[in-house]
Design a protein around this motif. Structure first.
Motif, PDB file in Angstrom:
ATOM      1  N   ILE A  83       0.939  -1.285   0.107  1.00  0.00           N
ATOM      2  CA  ILE A  83       0.169  -0.004   0.191  1.00  0.00           C
ATOM      3  C   ILE A  83       0.798   1.200  -0.158  1.00  0.00           C
ATOM      4  O   ILE A  83       1.780   1.277   0.905  1.00  0.00           O
ATOM      5  CB  ILE A  83      -0.947   0.101   1.188  1.00  0.00           C
ATOM      6  CG1 ILE A  83      -1.878  -1.096   1.231  1.00  0.00           C
ATOM      7  CG2 ILE A  83      -1.695   1.330   1.254  1.00  0.00           C
ATOM      8  CD1 ILE A  83      -2.719  -1.234   2.393  1.00  0.00           C
ATOM      9  N   ASP A 104      -3.086  -0.930  -3.424  1.00  0.00           N
ATOM     10  CA  ASP A 104      -4.000   0.224  -2.945  1.00  0.00           C
ATOM     11  C   ASP A 104      -2.930   1.495  -2.460  1.00  0.00           C
ATOM     12  O   ASP A 104      -1.793   1.273  -2.355  1.00  0.00           O
ATOM     13  CB  ASP A 104      -4.785  -0.319  -1.568  1.00  0.00           C
ATOM     14  CG  ASP A 104      -6.016   0.163  -1.254  1.00  0.00           C
ATOM     15  OD1 ASP A 104      -6.134   1.406  -1.901  1.00  0.00           O
ATOM     16  OD2 ASP A 104      -6.908  -0.023  -0.400  1.00  0.00           O
ATOM     17  N   ARG A 118      -8.197  -0.443   4.944  1.00  0.00           N
ATOM     18  CA  ARG A 118      -7.419  -0.812   3.738  1.00  0.00           C
ATOM     19  C   ARG A 118      -6.374  -2.160   3.910  1.00  0.00           C
ATOM     20  O   ARG A 118      -6.068  -2.871   3.076  1.00  0.00           O
ATOM     21  CB  ARG A 118      -6.584   0.589   3.166  1.00  0.00           C
ATOM     22  CG  ARG A 118      -7.385   1.639   3.001  1.00  0.00           C
ATOM     23  CD  ARG A 118      -7.959   1.643   1.470  1.00  0.00           C
ATOM     24  NE  ARG A 118      -8.907   2.656   1.172  1.00  0.00           N
ATOM     25  CZ  ARG A 118      -8.450   3.764   0.560  1.00  0.00           C
ATOM     26  NH1 ARG A 118      -7.110   3.670   0.132  1.00  0.00           N
ATOM     27  NH2 ARG A 118      -9.128   4.731   0.137  1.00  0.00           N
ATOM     28  N   ALA A 122      -6.425  -5.840   2.082  1.00  0.00           N
ATOM     29  CA  ALA A 122      -5.252  -5.979   1.396  1.00  0.00           C
ATOM     30  C   ALA A 122      -4.795  -7.495   1.608  1.00  0.00           C
ATOM     31  O   ALA A 122      -4.260  -8.100   0.972  1.00  0.00           O
ATOM     32  CB  ALA A 122      -3.978  -5.063   1.294  1.00  0.00           C
TER      33      ALA A 122
END
Length: 341
Positions: A83, A104, A118, A122
């Motif tokens: 991320i 992301d 998030r 993930a």
């Protein structure tokens, strides 16, 4: 009840305040490793043998930026979810991040609740696809390695036979390339031409079972010796026949049929015309052609034109006329690319 191991998260962020926020927010839920830039992250991973389940990576960092770090991380852990963390002025980098493999991104400033959502998404969902892709890549690589090993074994096997028969490696190379060229000119599909390239050198593999006293006899063979010599076709077939490997399946057909004749007077079965497998009809020509154009202790090499004329004259008797038509078309290419001239 067994305590579940914490997921490991790598944090690479040069901004101390942002890094501290991430550590404070995630420390209770995840096993963390924090780094001030890309080089620091890689050094700590190596030093502490830290293998993260996810990486939070800032784009702009000194010494090694987020893009370079991501490239190196994905080489080490191909299925690693990454991320990216970026400032509001860095939107243009997001597309590049995704193209390099990010799953992301987070825009600074971010909410802690958004951060957890998030990360959870993930780790729990996206890695399934990444792991599958990783396994597919690994399988493809292992398949390529296995295939290469098979081809090397086949090559060594062919070289062993040629060494016993007094030939050189040139004969193997010539038979392989002539046969593939002729197969293509004959109209076989590309895949079949590839199999011819790999399988044709094994045409005489059955000679491994023929005694040296027969195989290397300087004079003519008597009747019993000739029958023994002819048995190399059946021996080769039995050695090579396979229901699982296409190359060996093709090689077995070549081994048993490359001494058959179009007029039915060949061996071992006296097959007639189209009853002879096309692979055998092709190698029947390329084997004789290379034998004629190669120098041996007992003879000089024929000129290409003379050998080609010999083959052409054998059309309808020793050789398949259609295969000869294709052969005539590749003679200039054979002369041009020959490993002999």
């Amino acid at each position: 009840m067994e305590k579940r191991a914490k997921k490991k998260v790598l944090i690479a962020e040069d901004d101390e305040s942002v890094r501290g926020l991430l550590v404070n927010a995630l420390g209770g839920e995840y096993d963390l490793m924090e780094a001030v830039d890309g080089l620091d992250a890689l050094e700590q991973m190596r030093m502490f043998e830290f293998r993260p389940d996810l990486a939070l990576v800032d784009i702009k960092m000194p010494r090694m930026d987020g893009f370079e770090l991501m490239e190196k991380l994905l080489r080490i852990i191909p299925a690693l979810p990454i991320i990216f963390i970026t400032g509001s002025g860095d939107i243009e980098y997001i597309g590049k991040a995704f193209r390099q493999g990010a799953v992301d991104y987070l825009l600074k400033p971010f909410e802690i609740q958004e951060l957890f959502i998030r990360i959870a998404k993930a780790i729990e969902y996206r890695p399934l696809d990444l792991d599958r892709q990783f396994l597919e890549n690994e399988l493809a690589e292992r398949t390529r390695e296995f295939h290469a090993a098979q081809l090397e074994i086949i090559q060594k096997w062919a070289e062993t036979v040629e060494y016993r028969d007094g030939y050189t490696g040139l004969h193997i190379a010539n038979i392989a390339h002539y046969s593939a060229m002729l197969a293509k000119a004959y109209g076989l599909e590309e895949r079949e031409c590839y199999f011819m390239l790999q399988a044709a050198p094994l045409h005489d593999v059955g000679k491994v079972a023929i005694p040296d006293s027969v195989l290397q006899k300087p004079g003519p063979l008597d009747a019993n010796e000739w029958e023994l010599m002819k048995s190399h076709t059946l021996i080769g077939y039995n050695l090579l026949k396979s229901e699982r490997l296409k190359i060996l399946e093709v090689a077995s057909r070549i081994a048993i049929s490359h001494h058959e004749r179009w007029d039915g007077r060949g061996y071992p079965y006296g097959l007639y015309k189209e009853d002879i497998p096309v692979e055998g009809r092709i190698v029947a020509i390329t084997d004789v052609f290379d034998a004629l154009t190669s120098k041996r202790p007992y003879k000089d090499a024929w000129r290409f034109e003379d050998a080609a004329n010999f083959i052409i004259k054998g059309g309808g008797t020793q050789f398949d006329p259609k295969t000869i038509e294709a052969f005539v078309g590749i003679i200039p290419e054979i002369i041009k690319k020959s490993t002999i001239h």
